[in-house]
Design an enzyme around this catalytic site. Structure first.
Site, PDB file in Angstrom:
ATOM      1  N   GLU A 118     -25.601   6.825   9.147  1.00 42.44           N
ATOM      2  CA  GLU A 118     -24.217   6.791   9.635  1.00 42.44           C
ATOM      3  C   GLU A 118     -23.910   5.350   9.990  1.00 42.44           C
ATOM      4  OE1 GLU A 118     -21.989   9.085   9.857  1.00 42.44           O
ATOM      5  OE2 GLU A 118     -23.178  10.858   9.435  1.00 42.44           O
ATOM      6  N   CYS A 143     -16.835   3.418  15.287  1.00 40.73           N
ATOM      7  CA  CYS A 143     -17.119   3.313  13.849  1.00 40.73           C
ATOM      8  C   CYS A 143     -15.942   3.806  13.023  1.00 40.73           C
ATOM      9  CB  CYS A 143     -18.381   4.087  13.505  1.00 40.73           C
ATOM     10  SG  CYS A 143     -18.331   5.790  14.046  1.00 40.73           S
TER      11      CYS A 143
END
Ligand code: NAD
Length: 491
Positions: free
Chosen positions: A234, A268
């Site tokens: 990720e 993010c």
């Protein structure tokens, strides 16, 4: 003797805590203990795991203040934001605990005409020990997207938190040990810097779940390649928001400002680029500027957001801003004077050349670019150009248009008329592609990420034609094959 390191407040520089630097041997020992714990945990069954994970969740909810104040101390974010992070974590843990059996438990699947004599069963078994390597920006919520789902799937976990937030990692492991005392070693935290993470990736864990930057992900992938250890990565994002002429501009501006500035832009899937249809671009910019003007970063509880947690990140924000301005962009709000370490006040840039680093690299600060585009087609093309593909959002009055645009966006998650809507829905998987990584956390896919399918057939009766036997007459088998061939030539 184990060396130690100090975590410090990004606001004051004062020490927050001291933690061991765990080397390869200590990491290996933790993974061995986790292997034993994984056996007991797997044997505990779906109901046993669900009950224990929900007990842990309730105790985490009761300890929200302890977690929030430590998250705030280590990252600098306001306690309010840290409390919201704890709540999001609880929502996901609750879902994972309650849905693991439904998603992963044994079930019958149709065997098909050729295997009508078989009962076909599909079940998922835990992988064993999962090594989780986490970042600092959401030091509880982000790693728990892997940890909670891995535990619910029946695995044990060894967690290596960011060196900036080791205390949250230790508190997390301690909280599980307190709430579920009959499963020692189920979740252990090892602390240290990059080499501790590397030791975990090298340790022979059954899978690594990494969250962090793409550069580090590449190093972890190289280490994992040695043993063919599976990796879930990720990584970062450069998420775009597309604004249609029909959009409610107040709603869009509100969401864009929050998505870009909350957590000092250190998200993010935060908003980094906006593409607005030219006819509403100026109006949207006015509304964005009106809102950012009211935002005050700072150390107090009522601050809009806190400091940059990683001091070195300031250089990236500064470089992105200065290179954009030098190549023709305009600062609609803020500018070089916005950099007041450890804080960065909001920056809004317009007319930014698409090849500028601020449009291509992750900025990870409270800086947003708002460019005008001809129409939504151009917005989609620009949003899709780039190495990252994590999240996106589209604002439009037409829900159908929103869904149609969502389908054309190259990313793992899209919100229509909100930002980051997907992050709070535990049933929705989360993850990206390209430089944003691969694999999924959250939702059913997130549970399956930490389990291996096992297929079983149970023969119910001897079939009239058995293609897995030499015993029957060959001609009968040939007739059956020909019959099957003809059938498939037609259907
Ligand atoms: P980072 O890559 O610097 O570090 C992440 C983790 O990897 C840390 O625990 C670090 O100690 C460890 N590490 C460093 N070198 C290592 C090595 N060689 N081997 C193994 N582990 C190593 O990232 P960061 O600065 O902590 O986090 C910010 C990044 O994380 C941003 O790019 C952000 O977008 C990304 N992020 C992504 C998501 C997501 O879910 N997609 C969520 C949060 C953050």
């Amino acid at each position: 003797m184990t060396t130690r390191f100090t975590s410090r407040s990004p606001v004051t520089g004062e020490p927050v805590g001291e933690h061991p630097v765990h080397g390869p041997e200590e990491v290996r020992a933790a993974v061995d203990r986790a292997g034993t714990a994984a056996g007991h945990w797997a044997a505990c069954g779906w109901a046993g795991r669900r009950a224990r994970l929900l007990a842990w969740k309730r105790s985490l909810a009761r300890r929200t203040d302890a977690f929030a104040s430590l998250i705030s101390a280590e990252t600098g974010k306001p306690v309010h934001d840290a409390r919201a992070e704890v709540l999001l974590t609880l929502v996901h843990l609750d879902w994972a605990a309650r849905n693991a059996r439904r998603v992963l438990g044994r079930r019958r699947v149709p065997a098909g005409l050729l295997s009508v004599h078989q009962r076909a069963l599909l079940a998922y078994r835990p992988l064993g020990v999962i090594g989780v390597i986490g970042p600092w920006n959401y030091p509880l919520y982000t790693p728990m997207g892997s940890i909670g789902y891995a535990l619910a799937a029946g695995n044990a976990v060894v967690f290596k938190p960011s060196e900036l937030t080791p205390g949250v990692g230790e508190l997390l492991a301690q909280s599980l040990a307190d709430a579920v005392p009959d499963h020692a070693g189920l979740l252990q935290t090892v602390t240290g810097h990059g080499p501790t993470g590397e030791a975990l990736a090298r340790s022979g864990v059954d899978k690594v779940a990494f969250t962090g930057s793409p550069g580090t992900a590449r190093k972890v992938a190289a280490v994992c390649a040695d043993r063919l250890t599976p990796l879930l990565a990720e990584c970062g994002g450069k998420d775009a928001v597309l604004v249609d002429a029909s959009a409610d501009l107040d709603e869009a501006a509100d969401a864009i400002v929050w998505g870009a500035m909350a957590n000092a832009g250190q998200t993010c899937a935060g908003v980094e680029r906006v593409y607005a249809v030219a006819s509403v671009h100026a109006d949207l910019c006015t509304r964005i500027v009106h809102r950012v003007r009211a935002l005050r970063p700072g150390p107090t509880a009522d601050a809009a957001y806190g400091p940059l947690t990683l001091p070195a990140q300031l250089t990236t924000v500064e470089r992105h801003m200065k290179e954009a301005l030098a190549s023709g962009a305009h600062a609609l709000y803020g500018g070089p004077e916005s950099l007041r370490p450890p804080y960065v006040h909001p920056v809004v840039l317009v007319d930014v050349p698409e090849d500028s680093p601020v449009m291509r690299e992750e900025t990870f600060g409270p800086l947003v670019t708002v460019n005008a585009v001809r129409d939504l087609d151009e917005a989609v093309a620009r949003a899709n150009a780039g190495a990252y593909a994590l999240g996106a959002a589209v604002f439009t009055a037409g829900r159908r248009t929103g869904l149609a645009v969502a389908e054309r966006l190259d990313c793992g998650a899209v919100s229509v008329n909100s930002v980051l809507g997907f992050a709070a829905v535990p049933a929705l998987p989360f993850g990206g592609s390209g430089d944003s990584g691969y694999g999924r956390i959250h939702g059913a896919e997130g549970l399956r990420s930490f389990a291996a399918p096992r297929s079983v057939t149970v023969r119910r009766f001897r079939p009239p034609v058995d293609l897995t036997s030499f015993a029957g007459p060959r001609r009968r088998a040939e007739r059956a094959i020909e019959l099957g061939r003809r059938l498939h030539a037609r259907i």
